[in-house]
Scaffold this active site. Sequence first.
Site, short mmCIF file in Angstrom:
data_model
loop_
_atom_site.label_atom_id
_atom_site.label_comp_id
_atom_site.label_asym_id
_atom_site.label_seq_id
_atom_site.Cartn_x
_atom_site.Cartn_y
_atom_site.Cartn_z
N ARG A 35 0.82 -1.22 0.00
CA ARG A 35 0.00 0.00 0.00
C ARG A 35 0.85 1.27 0.00
O ARG A 35 0.52 2.25 0.68
CB ARG A 35 -0.95 0.03 1.21
N ARG A 39 -4.14 6.26 0.58
CA ARG A 39 -4.77 7.48 1.10
C ARG A 39 -3.91 8.29 2.06
O ARG A 39 -4.21 9.44 2.33
CB ARG A 39 -6.09 7.12 1.79
N ARG A 48 -7.93 10.90 -6.05
CA ARG A 48 -9.17 10.25 -5.62
C ARG A 48 -10.33 11.22 -5.45
O ARG A 48 -11.48 10.81 -5.43
CB ARG A 48 -8.92 9.48 -4.33
N ASP A 84 -6.34 -3.60 -7.43
CA ASP A 84 -6.86 -4.19 -6.21
C ASP A 84 -6.94 -5.70 -6.37
O ASP A 84 -6.79 -6.23 -7.47
CB ASP A 84 -8.22 -3.60 -5.84
N TYR A 161 -13.63 -13.50 0.03
CA TYR A 161 -14.41 -12.33 -0.40
C TYR A 161 -15.66 -12.77 -1.15
O TYR A 161 -16.75 -12.23 -0.95
CB TYR A 161 -13.59 -11.41 -1.31
O1 CP3 Z 1 0.30 -1.75 -2.48
C1 CP3 Z 1 -0.05 -0.85 -3.28
O2 CP3 Z 1 0.21 0.35 -3.13
C2 CP3 Z 1 -0.71 -1.30 -4.57
C3 CP3 Z 1 -2.10 -1.25 -4.62
C4 CP3 Z 1 -2.98 -2.21 -3.82
C5 CP3 Z 1 -4.26 -1.82 -3.33
N1 CP3 Z 1 -4.88 -2.91 -2.81
C6 CP3 Z 1 -4.82 -0.48 -3.43
C7 CP3 Z 1 -5.99 -0.11 -2.63
C8 CP3 Z 1 -2.83 -3.56 -3.53
C9 CP3 Z 1 -1.63 -4.45 -3.78
C10 CP3 Z 1 -4.04 -3.98 -2.89
C11 CP3 Z 1 -4.29 -5.37 -2.47
C12 CP3 Z 1 -5.45 -5.61 -1.59
N2 CP3 Z 1 -6.73 -5.18 -1.73
C13 CP3 Z 1 -5.42 -6.48 -0.49
C14 CP3 Z 1 -4.22 -7.26 -0.07
C15 CP3 Z 1 -3.37 -6.48 0.82
C16 CP3 Z 1 -3.91 -6.39 2.19
O3 CP3 Z 1 -4.19 -5.28 2.62
O4 CP3 Z 1 -4.04 -7.47 2.79
C17 CP3 Z 1 -6.71 -6.53 0.06
C18 CP3 Z 1 -7.17 -7.32 1.27
C19 CP3 Z 1 -7.52 -5.71 -0.75
C20 CP3 Z 1 -8.99 -5.48 -0.59
C21 CP3 Z 1 -9.29 -4.09 -0.26
N3 CP3 Z 1 -9.06 -3.04 -1.10
C22 CP3 Z 1 -9.89 -3.60 0.92
C23 CP3 Z 1 -10.29 -4.45 2.12
C24 CP3 Z 1 -10.05 -2.24 0.74
C25 CP3 Z 1 -10.79 -1.30 1.64
C26 CP3 Z 1 -10.02 -0.96 2.83
C27 CP3 Z 1 -9.21 0.25 2.53
O5 CP3 Z 1 -8.03 0.26 2.87
O6 CP3 Z 1 -9.82 1.18 1.99
C28 CP3 Z 1 -9.47 -1.89 -0.52
C29 CP3 Z 1 -9.34 -0.56 -1.11
C30 CP3 Z 1 -7.99 -0.11 -1.59
N4 CP3 Z 1 -7.08 -0.88 -2.28
C31 CP3 Z 1 -7.47 1.20 -1.49
C32 CP3 Z 1 -6.23 1.21 -2.15
C33 CP3 Z 1 -5.30 2.37 -2.34
C34 CP3 Z 1 -8.17 2.39 -0.87
C35 CP3 Z 1 -9.24 2.80 -1.81
C36 CP3 Z 1 -9.56 4.25 -1.70
O7 CP3 Z 1 -8.86 5.05 -2.36
O8 CP3 Z 1 -10.53 4.59 -1.01
#
Ligand code: CP3
Length: 355
Positions: A35, A39, A48, A84, A161
Site C-alpha cells: 500500500r 490514502r 481520488r 486491487d 471475499y
Molecule cells: O500496495 C499498493 O500500493 C498497490 C495497490 C494495492 C491496493 N490494494 C490499493 C488499494 C494492492 C496491492 C491492494 C491489495 C489488496 N486489496 C489487499 C491485499 C493487501 C492487504 O491489505 O491485505 C486486500 C485485502 C484488498 C482489498 C481491499 N481493497 C480492501 C479491504 C479495501 C478497503 C479498505 C481500505 O483500505 O480502503 C481496498 C481498497 C484499496 N485498495 C485502497 C487502495 C489504495 C483504498 C481505496 C480508496 O482510495 O478509497
Amino acid sequence: MTSSSWATPPLWNQSPLMRAARGEPADRVPVWLMRQAGRYMAEYRAVRQKTTFLELCRNPDLCAEVMLVAVERLGVDAAILFSDLLPILEPMGLKLEFTAGEGPVIHNPIRTPDQVDRLCELESIEPLEYIIEAVRKTRAGLSERLPLIGFAGAPFTLASYAIEGGSSRSHVRVKSLMYQDPGAFAALMARLARAVTRYLNAQIDAGAQLVQLFDSWVGCLGPDDYRRFVLPHSRAVFASLRPHAPAIHFATGNPALVPLVAEAGGAVIGVDWRIRLDDAWKAIGPHKAIQGNLDPAVLLSTPAEIRRRAREVLDQAGGRPGHIFNLGHGVLPNTPVENVIALVDAVHELGSRGK
Ligand code: CP3
C-alpha cells in the site's frame, strides 16, 4: 520486455530487490511497502477526489501515475502494480462495489454449495486487459533500475471475499461452506487458482519482473485446515507461474502457518510482525528469501523510534542475503508521509553493505 541473449540485460535484473529475491548478496537491503500508494499520501488523495476507486483501477494511465509518483516520493526499490485484489472476480460473474464506509462489497456472494457455479471460469484475460495495460504503462514509466511487482489475491482470500461478500472478522461463512461441502469448496478454489495463474502470467508477460500472491485472510485458519483446504491450490498457482519471475508469497495473521506457506511455494515468503523475523526465517528454511516485517503501526510513532525498530528487523535478518524489507501489512491510512520516507531512508542507510 525480456532481453534476448545478445542484448544487454535490463538493469532491473541486478537491482537489490531482484538479487534479494534470488537469494544473492546485494549492496543494500531493498525496501518497498505494501500500500505504498494510498490514502496516506496527499498526491493520491488529490487523484481520488476526482474519481472513484474502481474508476481509478480501470484507468491505466492514472494507475501508472499514482504508483510512479509514490515510488519517486518515497525512494523505494520497487513499484507494485496499482490495482486491487478484487477486480478479477468481476469477469468471473461477481458484482463488485467499493463503498466509502465498508470497503469492498460483493452484491451476489456465494452462500451455499449449489451457488458455487455462480463464479465462472476465467476463460480469457481479455476482460482484465485494462489491468494488463496498467502493467505496461507502469513499466514504461519506471526507471530501468527498478523492478515492477505484479500481484493477485491467493485462492483462499478471493474465495473468502466471494463467499463473505466483503470484509469479515469471523470468516464464519467461508468456513461453514468449507466444512459443509469440502468438494464444492475445492472446486471453487481450483477455479480461482486457474484464474489467478492466468492473470499473473499475463502480468509477467506484460512486463512485471516479480509477482506477489496476497493471502491476506488465511490467518483465520489453523495449520491442519490450511494444509487440507488451501495448500494444494496455492501450490498449483506457484507450480504454473513463469519460472523466470520470482514469486513472493505473503500471508498474515497466523505465524503457525509460516512453514506451510513456504511449503506451498514462492521464492520469497512475506511475513507479518506477529513472529520475529529470525524465527520466521528458521521456519521457512535457508533456501528461500524473506520479506517483512515491521508493524505498520510503528509508522505512527516518531522518526527516531522508526529508525530504532527498523534496525531491530535488520539485526534479525543478520545481513544474510535474501531479505526484502517491508511492513508486515499495508501502510495505514493515517500514517504521516514523512515517517514513511524516514523508514525508507533508515533502511537504506542501516542496510547498506557498501560492496
Ligand atoms: O500496495 C499498493 O500500493 C498497490 C495497490 C494495492 C491496493 N490494494 C490499493 C488499494 C494492492 C496491492 C491492494 C491489495 C489488496 N486489496 C489487499 C491485499 C493487501 C492487504 O491489505 O491485505 C486486500 C485485502 C484488498 C482489498 C481491499 N481493497 C480492501 C479491504 C479495501 C478497503 C479498505 C481500505 O483500505 O480502503 C481496498 C481498497 C484499496 N485498495 C485502497 C487502495 C489504495 C483504498 C481505496 C480508496 O482510495 O478509497
